[in-house]
Design a protein around this motif. Sequence first.
Motif, short mmCIF file in Angstrom:
data_model
loop_
_atom_site.label_atom_id
_atom_site.label_comp_id
_atom_site.label_asym_id
_atom_site.label_seq_id
_atom_site.Cartn_x
_atom_site.Cartn_y
_atom_site.Cartn_z
N SER A 96 0.80 -1.22 0.00
CA SER A 96 0.00 0.00 0.00
C SER A 96 0.83 1.27 0.00
O SER A 96 0.29 2.37 -0.11
N LEU A 97 2.16 1.15 0.10
CA LEU A 97 3.02 2.33 0.16
C LEU A 97 3.30 2.88 -1.23
O LEU A 97 3.38 2.11 -2.20
N PRO A 98 3.48 4.21 -1.37
CA PRO A 98 3.76 4.78 -2.69
C PRO A 98 5.11 4.32 -3.23
O PRO A 98 6.06 4.11 -2.46
N ALA B 200 0.71 5.56 3.17
CA ALA B 200 -0.21 4.65 2.51
C ALA B 200 -1.55 5.33 2.23
O ALA B 200 -2.14 5.15 1.16
N ALA C 134 -1.11 7.69 -0.70
CA ALA C 134 -1.08 6.96 -1.97
C ALA C 134 -2.48 6.57 -2.41
O ALA C 134 -2.82 6.63 -3.60
N LYS C 135 -3.32 6.23 -1.44
CA LYS C 135 -4.70 5.84 -1.76
C LYS C 135 -5.51 7.04 -2.22
O LYS C 135 -6.24 6.97 -3.23
N THR D 163 1.89 2.29 -6.36
CA THR D 163 2.40 1.71 -5.12
C THR D 163 3.55 0.75 -5.41
O THR D 163 3.84 0.44 -6.57
N SER E 117 -0.11 -8.64 -6.16
CA SER E 117 -1.05 -7.81 -5.41
C SER E 117 -2.50 -8.24 -5.63
O SER E 117 -3.36 -8.04 -4.78
N LYS F 76 -4.65 -5.20 -8.24
CA LYS F 76 -4.12 -4.07 -9.00
C LYS F 76 -4.93 -3.83 -10.27
O LYS F 76 -5.22 -4.76 -11.03
#
Length: 457
Positions: free
Chosen positions: A177-179, A195, A198-199, A205, A243, A246
């Motif tokens: 979930s991290l950029p 996170a 980024a969302k 991500t 993931s 995605k």
Amino acid sequence: MLRVRGTTYHFRRIVPPALRTALNRREIWVSLKTGYHNEARKRASLLHARTTELFMQAHSVLAEPDALGRLEGLRVALRDLQSVSQSSSAQETGSMTVSALLPKPKRRNKPAKAPKAQPLMLSGALKRFVLDSPHASADTKKATQRAVDLFLQAFGDAPVSIIGGEKAGAFRDLLFSLPASLGKRKSSLTLEEEAQRAKEEALPTLSGKSVKNHMMRLSALWNQLHQRELVTRNPWTGWNFESGQKIVRRSWTTKELVLLASASWHSTSVPEQTFRLVTLIAAYSGMRLGEICTLRKEDLQNIDGIPCFLIRPHTETGWAPKTEAGTRMVPVHSKLIEAGLLALKKTTDGPYLVPGLETSKQGVRGAALGRAFSLLKTRIGLPAEITFHSFRHTVSTQLRNADANIREVWIDRLLGHEATYKSQGTTTYLTGITTANLSQTVEAISYPETAFANVMI
């Protein structure tokens, strides 16, 4: 005995009614400084034993002639029991008994206990088996330190013996979930805030490959720990790094752009004029949402007689482009000039070029616009593959299919992409691309008249 506040366990014990007045409290509440249940139980058991000893001391003191002075010592011991737990680690607390805090009776002379062995913490394992190892390469040390640092930022230090599959899985999910730009720019945000950013901004991500690399570094460390019987198993193996959820973003179709242009704007946090302005800039430049929202008035300048946006770091706020190639110059499209963009430099209040945007608590300008855009696209029925970033895809696709004589390296420079081929010749040429060539490139962007009809600034 155990209570949970947030993610941390606490020890709670009621003081016997007969001792409440003497000890001047009704209960004992001590933070155990851990979020792991098994470790919390161990620490709570130690505190239960110590408080039992303290209560026994209190009962015996009440029967003595100098009870007042002795009771004051017990009250101090009770306060110290909590302060010791809070000022150091639970392991250090484990080596101190209540009797060490209490005034010792003269007739007793208990032998000192041997200090309890300290558990191996994750930070200690990193130093001992990787950073201090003469056999580990510089790349191994750097990559393992990075993976461990991310874990420590997310969950804090902990004994390696209690880090199992639950924490390994939570770490894997967090990484996904991290950029993708994490670590490439200065940031004061926590990993959870990164996170969330980024969302909200629909940022790319970390890839499955990046997540796998971090997990493999931890797995290699655990292999050493397992061989030395410091842990019972390796929780970092056997994970899937796809993931699964995605969604591949794509370009806008003409029909979707017309739908967006005709949609009513319901947000109360961002003015409609600001929304229309930002989408227009994105459509005719390919700039990222964050790049547009952080433009300052001095970032709009004439270069070689051509109005240009200057995308560059802002040291006063800590903002910087996503990558080194992201620091660049983008000529202003003639459609933006016709819409009145150049006048913003004189008419907008404050330092920023785009008005009507606030900076979030996480220091992100334009976060509210990103959220409002997501709500709008859902309301009007746009598919999940379409995000604000799709303007960038649209520009890239248009330029690579344009009839004009536009070179690939000009497109890369305009969009802030790394050069497709990083030869010495390409690198040297990139630094010498003229403003006129970039202007020719940006002017190749075009849309049907209905896509942005009557949008004025």
